[in-house]
Design a protein around this motif. Structure first.
Motif, short mmCIF file in Angstrom:
data_model
loop_
_atom_site.label_atom_id
_atom_site.label_comp_id
_atom_site.label_asym_id
_atom_site.label_seq_id
_atom_site.Cartn_x
_atom_site.Cartn_y
_atom_site.Cartn_z
N ALA A 353 30.52 -3.49 -6.12
CA ALA A 353 31.26 -3.61 -7.38
C ALA A 353 30.33 -3.45 -8.58
O ALA A 353 30.70 -2.85 -9.61
CB ALA A 353 31.98 -4.95 -7.44
N GLN A 356 29.66 0.16 -9.09
CA GLN A 356 30.83 0.81 -9.69
C GLN A 356 30.92 0.54 -11.18
O GLN A 356 31.37 1.38 -11.95
CB GLN A 356 32.10 0.34 -8.97
CG GLN A 356 32.20 0.86 -7.53
CD GLN A 356 33.40 0.30 -6.80
OE1 GLN A 356 33.55 -0.92 -6.65
NE2 GLN A 356 34.28 1.17 -6.33
N GLU A 357 30.47 -0.64 -11.59
CA GLU A 357 30.45 -0.97 -13.03
C GLU A 357 29.41 -0.16 -13.78
O GLU A 357 29.48 -0.05 -15.01
CB GLU A 357 30.17 -2.47 -13.21
CG GLU A 357 31.29 -3.37 -12.72
CD GLU A 357 30.87 -4.84 -12.72
OE1 GLU A 357 29.72 -5.12 -13.18
OE2 GLU A 357 31.65 -5.68 -12.26
N THR A 361 30.99 5.94 -8.18
CA THR A 361 32.31 5.97 -7.55
C THR A 361 32.15 5.80 -6.04
O THR A 361 31.28 6.43 -5.43
CB THR A 361 33.02 7.30 -7.83
OG1 THR A 361 33.19 7.44 -9.23
CG2 THR A 361 34.38 7.36 -7.14
N LEU A 362 32.99 4.99 -5.46
CA LEU A 362 32.93 4.75 -4.02
C LEU A 362 33.34 6.00 -3.25
O LEU A 362 34.40 6.58 -3.50
CB LEU A 362 33.86 3.59 -3.65
CG LEU A 362 33.89 3.17 -2.19
CD1 LEU A 362 32.56 2.59 -1.75
CD2 LEU A 362 35.01 2.14 -1.96
N LEU A 383 27.96 5.77 -2.37
CA LEU A 383 28.58 5.93 -3.67
C LEU A 383 28.01 7.19 -4.34
O LEU A 383 26.88 7.60 -4.06
CB LEU A 383 28.30 4.71 -4.56
CG LEU A 383 28.78 3.37 -4.01
CD1 LEU A 383 27.60 2.59 -3.46
CD2 LEU A 383 29.50 2.56 -5.10
N LYS A 385 27.26 9.16 -8.11
CA LYS A 385 27.10 8.90 -9.52
C LYS A 385 27.97 9.85 -10.35
O LYS A 385 27.96 11.06 -10.11
CB LYS A 385 25.63 9.07 -9.94
CG LYS A 385 25.34 8.58 -11.36
CD LYS A 385 23.85 8.51 -11.61
CE LYS A 385 23.57 7.89 -12.97
NZ LYS A 385 22.11 7.77 -13.21
N ASN A 386 28.72 9.30 -11.28
CA ASN A 386 29.64 10.10 -12.09
C ASN A 386 28.86 11.06 -12.99
O ASN A 386 27.73 10.79 -13.39
CB ASN A 386 30.51 9.18 -12.96
CG ASN A 386 31.34 8.25 -12.10
OD1 ASN A 386 31.69 8.58 -10.97
ND2 ASN A 386 31.67 7.08 -12.63
#
Length: 386
Positions: A353, A356-357, A361-362, A383, A385-386
């Motif tokens: 979590a 994600q913060e 993105t999972l 995960l 990375k955006n």
């Protein structure tokens, strides 16, 4: 008869001296070195008694240490035991019975779900009671066969009459205690790696395969995950680091045996900025972070016996520091592979979590239920990375 009481008295004396400050195996080795009167058979019997004692974890057994020793020996053994044959022959006759049957035979009110009592703190999807009960069974020794060596390894094991069970085309289960290093070329043909640890490779298939990945294994330990990743891709721009110099020496030796020659390695504390790694430059960070090790306590039951829940918060804080620091290295569109051998949510989902913060993105999350295969239980999440 006196010999078996002597075993119990010796086991009791050792338990009264041991405080969990060091691994039980190391303590026993030093103890027996200092007490030369014990032969190899004596050491084996006493050690098994002691490990059975600790395998009951937090379970309260009414009575003295001897009662817990004998109850543990009966519940945790599946082969006839000379001590039970001498002192409790009716139990020894049913040593191969199921655990419910054994519990029914004991006059003690025992609830094996309390071996591991922190059910409310477990990660999602872990079945509390089966996981707790699994601690009374010693896990198997698992090896991962490296590409191209399946026939070589299995043929040698058969020739040397080493029993094994095929778990998959790359994984074999052997009796714990097998001196596999005397039988095969470790790290060249196969590596010792737990079944659940090997399942992490399933997440590798979700990574891009169109170019060599730039990878940083930031808590590399002895390099097991990196060797597995190398076997999957066969070509990597690989960097490994760890805070312990001695561990990195072991890693370099393993890499040499495994034929991995092209890599960078250095000592680094993953909670601090690492000059050798620039932010936003890594395709994949592998963070197999320090943790409580709670998914491996069936191998080291003394850790279960002495564990206090305050340790969870300490590991959670350390993991948070590692995650926040090392995730900066991931480039946009790159990946972060977070791994623990813990079963506690605070060390697992809570850290995911946090990522994600911070812009991730999972992709996929796995709870690897090793307790269903007499293996370790692990947590692994990939995960992006955006």
């Amino acid at each position: 008869m006196s010999r078996f009481y002597s075993y119990i008295n010796s086991a009791t004396a050792i338990i009264q001296q041991y405080n969990g400050a060091e691994p039980l195996a190391a303590f026993l080795k030093k103890y027996f070195t200092s007490n030369k009167k014990y032969g190899s058979k004596d050491r084996k019997q006493i050690s098994h008694l002691i490990y059975c004692y600790y395998r009951l974890g937090k379970l309260v057994v009414e009575g003295d240490i001897q009662e817990r020793l004998l109850a543990g020996l009966f519940l945790c053994s599946n082969q006839p035991q000379p001590i039970l044959e001498a002192l409790r022959p009716e139990q020894n006759q049913h040593i191969a019975a199921s655990l419910p049957e054994k519990l029914a035979m004991l006059s003690l009110p025992l609830d094996l779900s309390q071996v591991f009592p922190w059910h409310d703190q477990l990660s999602d999807l872990i079945d509390a009671v089966p996981f707790s009960v699994s601690h009374v069974r010693q896990p198997y020794l698992f090896i991962r066969i490296r590409p191209g060596y399946y026939k070589t390894v299995t043929t040698v094991l058969q020739q040397q009459q080493v029993p094994f069970t095929v778990m998959s085309e790359t994984c074999l289960a052997l009796p714990n205690g097998t001196r596999i290093e005397d039988v095969i070329s470790l790290n060249k043909t196969a590596v010792v790696q737990d079944y659940s640890s090997q399942q992490v490779a399933g997440l590798f298939t979700l990574l891009p395969h169109n170019k060599p990945l730039k990878v940083w294994d930031c808590c590399a330990a002895s390099g097991g995950k990196s060797i597995m990743l190398w076997d999957h891709f066969m070509q990597l721009d690989l960097t490994v680091s760890d805070i312990r110099a001695s561990i990195l020496t072991n890693l370099r030796n393993r890499f040499a045996e495994a034929g991995i020659k092209q890599f960078n390695s250095f000592i680094a504390n993953a909670v601090e900025p690492v000059p050798q790694i620039k932010d936003g430059t890594i395709d994949l960070v592998i963070a197999d972070v320090p943790c409580s090790g709670s998914g491996t306590w069936s191998r080291t039951p003394e850790q279960l016996y002495y564990f206090e829940t305050g340790k969870i918060g300490e590991f959670q804080k350390l993991q948070q520091q590692i995650v926040l620091q090392t995730s900066k290295a991931v480039k946009a569109g790159g990946y972060y592979l977070y791994i623990t051998c813990s079963v506690f949510k605070a060390e697992n989902e809570t850290q995911v979590a946090l990522l994600q913060e911070h812009g991730f993105t999972l992709v996929e999350q796995q709870v690897l239920k090793g307790y269903e295969q007499q293996a370790d239980t692990m947590f692994a999440t990939l995960l992006k990375k955006n």
